[in-house]
Enzyme design. Structure first.
Site, mmCIF file in Angstrom:
data_model
loop_
_atom_site.group_PDB
_atom_site.id
_atom_site.type_symbol
_atom_site.label_atom_id
_atom_site.label_comp_id
_atom_site.label_asym_id
_atom_site.label_seq_id
_atom_site.Cartn_x
_atom_site.Cartn_y
_atom_site.Cartn_z
ATOM 1 N N LYS A 264 19.710 -6.540 -8.144
ATOM 2 C CA LYS A 264 20.265 -5.272 -7.660
ATOM 3 C C LYS A 264 19.579 -5.030 -6.313
ATOM 4 O O LYS A 264 18.604 -4.283 -6.225
ATOM 5 C CB LYS A 264 19.982 -4.165 -8.672
ATOM 6 C CG LYS A 264 20.951 -2.999 -8.586
ATOM 7 C CD LYS A 264 20.785 -2.078 -9.774
ATOM 8 C CE LYS A 264 21.501 -0.774 -9.560
ATOM 9 N NZ LYS A 264 22.946 -0.864 -9.388
HETATM 10 N N1 PY5 Z 1 27.821 -3.597 -11.035
HETATM 11 C C1 PY5 Z 1 27.365 -3.028 -9.901
HETATM 12 C C2 PY5 Z 1 27.728 -3.633 -8.605
HETATM 13 C C3 PY5 Z 1 26.545 -1.895 -9.981
HETATM 14 O O1 PY5 Z 1 26.081 -1.346 -8.862
HETATM 15 C C4 PY5 Z 1 26.222 -1.347 -11.241
HETATM 16 C C5 PY5 Z 1 25.362 -0.130 -11.344
HETATM 17 C C6 PY5 Z 1 26.737 -1.966 -12.386
HETATM 18 C C7 PY5 Z 1 27.526 -3.086 -12.243
HETATM 19 C C8 PY5 Z 1 26.416 -1.466 -13.766
HETATM 20 O O2 PY5 Z 1 25.078 -1.716 -14.078
HETATM 21 P P1 PY5 Z 1 24.258 -0.831 -15.111
HETATM 22 O O3 PY5 Z 1 25.118 -0.690 -16.319
HETATM 23 O O4 PY5 Z 1 23.044 -1.603 -15.374
HETATM 24 O O5 PY5 Z 1 24.013 0.487 -14.463
HETATM 25 N N2 PY5 Z 1 25.440 0.741 -10.274
HETATM 26 C C9 PY5 Z 1 24.467 1.783 -10.054
HETATM 27 C C10 PY5 Z 1 24.428 2.792 -11.198
HETATM 28 O O6 PY5 Z 1 23.436 3.510 -11.290
HETATM 29 C C11 PY5 Z 1 24.690 2.428 -8.724
HETATM 30 C C12 PY5 Z 1 26.041 3.007 -8.492
HETATM 31 C C13 PY5 Z 1 26.195 3.645 -7.156
HETATM 32 O O7 PY5 Z 1 25.349 2.880 -11.995
#
Ligand code: PY5
Length: 306
Positions: free
Chosen positions: A158
């Site tokens: 990330k």
């Molecule tokens: N894919 C991407 C590109 C992401 O940025 C995120 C999370 C996910 C998948 C989902 O991952 P997780 O379930 O571990 O959160 N994005 C962040 C979030 O906090 C940032 C969003 C702006 O959900």
């Protein structure tokens, strides 16, 4: 004054709690120029009597691994960062739902692309937060920008720089009136949303792209796979074509910020009947109960703050 400091009083910055206004960086910070940082998005849920952080340790482990993939050392252990997260929420005294944003980045180390020996800074901020996407569901576009392939970037990390891909993809979707973007991977299979993983339901079977489709290995994705299987659904991690996405009975996003969000329309075509599907709604309800601490079976995913 930073607009953030109206929402939060203290930030954990390089090992100590500082006033929000003090948590600043210089314009020549390496990460600002080259995206050399890694971050996390974590949620804490207030259930009326306590605040619980959801899958905190898993997020911190991913943060440390992200730094490893980019090639710098965070300098704190998982346990220290877990404690620091709880400490910063307590310092602010939040008694409502929060979003937690840890970020570790290369600081003032010059303009060289060689980050060897450069200083690393780390901050953890928490602030009140509501919905990220429309709770009732979103209209999405399969955008022309492809998800960066894992042979060009460690997409499992990330990492800040990788998010330029998400920003331009979302920009394309928004300019055309859609709520969110879905990116295909370099081969043309479905990868994910700009900030969410994607799931489909076809003939009653749940499917989501595999980690080999250049996706971020989402923690909510893992949560949903597990709770769906516990509910008795079949869940496949496999390549998904664009046609399958367009003809699925249900489509939904998962993510910390997005939680479980129904997708109502893809490329102007309704998903199913154009309203949230039954499997999506069932998983969404279950997820809400879990994060609120109402499901004994999944309580090990919650870290109480107070
Ligand atoms: N894919 C991407 C590109 C992401 O940025 C995120 C999370 C996910 C998948 C989902 O991952 P997780 O379930 O571990 O959160 N994005 C962040 C979030 O906090 C940032 C969003 C702006 O959900």
């Amino acid at each position: 004054m930073s607009v953030w400091c109206r929402k939060l009083k203290y930030i954990w910055f390089n090992g100590r709690i500082v006033e929000c206004e003090e948590a600043r960086v210089h314009v020549l910070t390496h990460a600002l120029h080259y995206g050399t940082g890694v971050f996390e998005g974590i949620r804490g849920y207030w259930n009326g009597s306590n605040l619980h952080v959801f899958r905190l340790r898993d997020h911190i482990v991913r943060l440390v691994n992200s730094a490893k993939l980019v090639g710098f050392n965070i300098g704190y252990t998982v346990e220290q960062l877990v404690d620091a997260t709880i400490e910063v929420i307590r310092a602010n005294g939040f008694r409502e739902d929060v979003y937690i944003r840890p970020i570790a980045f290369v600081g003032e180390g010059g303009i060289s692309l060689d980050i060897t020996g450069m200083p690393v800074e780390i901050a953890i901020a928490a602030f009140p937060f509501g919905k990220y996407l429309k709770a009732e569901g979103v209209r999405v576009k399969v955008v022309s920008w492809r998800r960066v392939p894992s042979f060009s970037m460690p997409v499992m990390a990330k990492a800040c720089g990788i998010y330029l891909n998400s920003v331009i993809a979302l920009r394309e979707a928004r300019l055309e009136g859609y709520d969110e973007a879905i990116l295909l991977d370099w081969r043309g299979y479905v990868a994910e949303g700009s900030g969410e993983n994607v799931f489909i339901v076809r003939r009653g079977v749940i499917a989501t792209p595999p980690t080999t489709a250049s996706i971020l290995e989402g923690i909510t994705r893992d949560t949903v796979i597990r709770i769906a299987r516990d509910e008795g659904y079949m869940v496949e991690e496999r390549d998904i074509t664009r046609e399958e996405l367009l003809t699925a009975e249900e489509v939904f996003f998962t993510g910390t910020a997005a939680e479980i969000t129904p997708v109502l329309e893809v490329d102007g075509r309704p998903v199913g009947e154009g309203k949230p599907g039954p499997i999506t709604m069932k998983l969404k309800e279950r997820y809400q109960r879990i994060v609120m601490g109402l499901e004994e079976r999944y309580k090990h995913w919650l870290t109480p703050v107070y």
